[in-house]
Design an enzyme around this catalytic site. Structure first.
Site, PDB file in Angstrom:
ATOM      1  N   SER A  54      -0.773  21.719  20.895  1.00 12.65           N
ATOM      2  CA  SER A  54      -0.225  21.798  19.534  1.00 12.65           C
ATOM      3  C   SER A  54      -1.146  22.570  18.609  1.00 12.65           C
ATOM      4  O   SER A  54      -2.353  22.309  18.560  1.00 12.65           O
ATOM      5  CB  SER A  54       0.002  20.402  18.956  1.00 12.65           C
ATOM      6  OG  SER A  54       0.447  20.501  17.611  1.00 12.65           O
ATOM      7  N   THR A  59      -8.901  22.245  18.305  1.00 12.97           N
ATOM      8  CA  THR A  59      -9.217  23.079  19.470  1.00 12.97           C
ATOM      9  C   THR A  59      -8.120  24.114  19.707  1.00 12.97           C
ATOM     10  O   THR A  59      -8.412  25.280  19.995  1.00 12.97           O
ATOM     11  CB  THR A  59      -9.429  22.210  20.719  1.00 12.97           C
ATOM     12  OG1 THR A  59     -10.424  21.229  20.436  1.00 12.97           O
ATOM     13  CG2 THR A  59      -9.885  23.043  21.908  1.00 12.97           C
ATOM     14  N   CYS A  60      -6.875  23.705  19.577  1.00 11.80           N
ATOM     15  CA  CYS A  60      -5.757  24.637  19.776  1.00 11.80           C
ATOM     16  C   CYS A  60      -5.798  25.741  18.713  1.00 11.80           C
ATOM     17  O   CYS A  60      -5.641  26.923  19.023  1.00 11.80           O
ATOM     18  CB  CYS A  60      -4.431  23.898  19.725  1.00 11.80           C
ATOM     19  SG  CYS A  60      -4.234  22.645  21.002  1.00 11.80           S
ATOM     20  N   ALA A  61      -6.005  25.342  17.467  1.00 12.61           N
ATOM     21  CA  ALA A  61      -6.085  26.310  16.379  1.00 12.61           C
ATOM     22  C   ALA A  61      -7.235  27.291  16.617  1.00 12.61           C
ATOM     23  O   ALA A  61      -7.082  28.505  16.415  1.00 12.61           O
ATOM     24  CB  ALA A  61      -6.255  25.587  15.053  1.00 12.61           C
ATOM     25  N   SER A  63      -8.511  28.224  19.473  1.00 15.95           N
ATOM     26  CA  SER A  63      -8.192  29.156  20.569  1.00 15.95           C
ATOM     27  C   SER A  63      -7.322  30.303  20.061  1.00 15.95           C
ATOM     28  O   SER A  63      -7.515  31.453  20.471  1.00 15.95           O
ATOM     29  CB  SER A  63      -7.524  28.433  21.743  1.00 15.95           C
ATOM     30  OG  SER A  63      -6.186  28.108  21.473  1.00 15.95           O
TER      31      SER A  63
END
EC number: 1.11.1.24
Length: 166
Positions: A54, A59-61, A63
């Site tokens: 999400s 961490t997703c942001a 990446s």
């Protein structure tokens, strides 16, 4: 099936990533303008599939930000950031961050991307979302690199991806 961890706790995925040297499974995903995109739209380009649970997690942001920065330095390469987030959320994030070197795509309609790539969580608190993975394709849509991050809260190996494309 594969097993990764979320803060040290095991989580299982629906299968395994496509093997290096094989043709990438085709997909149909939703762009931020609600149009459909398939693998065929990217034939002739090198493609980095940056896959994550999400956009609304740190961490997703990160990446997406990191691949946005690195993508601007790569010739004939498109970075696709893929999750089950709604296209509106992906557009909001990239717009607010000024990210223009990546393309965000959503698997929210039917989840077939996650199923065909073997990366949908089948248990744990993130069940139904995607595992954090990177799959790199050459111009002919052949898999040339894969990584399923073993601990969901960690970032992928950016340098290995860039080295694969150098």
């Amino acid at each position: 099936m594969s097993t990764v961890t979320l803060k040290g706790n095991p989580v299982t995925t629906s299968g395994v990533l496509p093997k290096t040297g094989t043709d990438a499974p085709n997909f149909k995903l939703v762009a931020t303008d609600l149009s459909s995109r398939s693998l065929n739209d990217y034939i002739g380009l090198r493609v980095v599939l940056n896959i994550f649970p999400s956009i609304d997690t740190g961490t997703c942001a990160q990446s997406v930000r990191t691949f946005n920065e690195k993508a601007s330095q790569l010739d004939n390469t498109k970075v696709l950031c893929i999750s089950k987030d709604l296209p509106f959320a992906l557009a909001r994030f990239c717009g607010a961050e000024g990210l223009e070197n990546v393309e965000s795509l959503s698997d929210f309609r039917d989840g077939n991307f996650g199923k065909s790539y073997g990366l949908t969580f089948v248990d744990g608190p993130l069940e139904g979302l995607h595992s954090r993975c990177v799959v790199v394709l050459n111009e002919d849509a052949e898999v040339i690199y894969t990584e399923q991050v073993s601990e969901i809260t960690e970032e992928p190996n950016y340098e290995a991806v860039i080295n694969t494309l150098s």
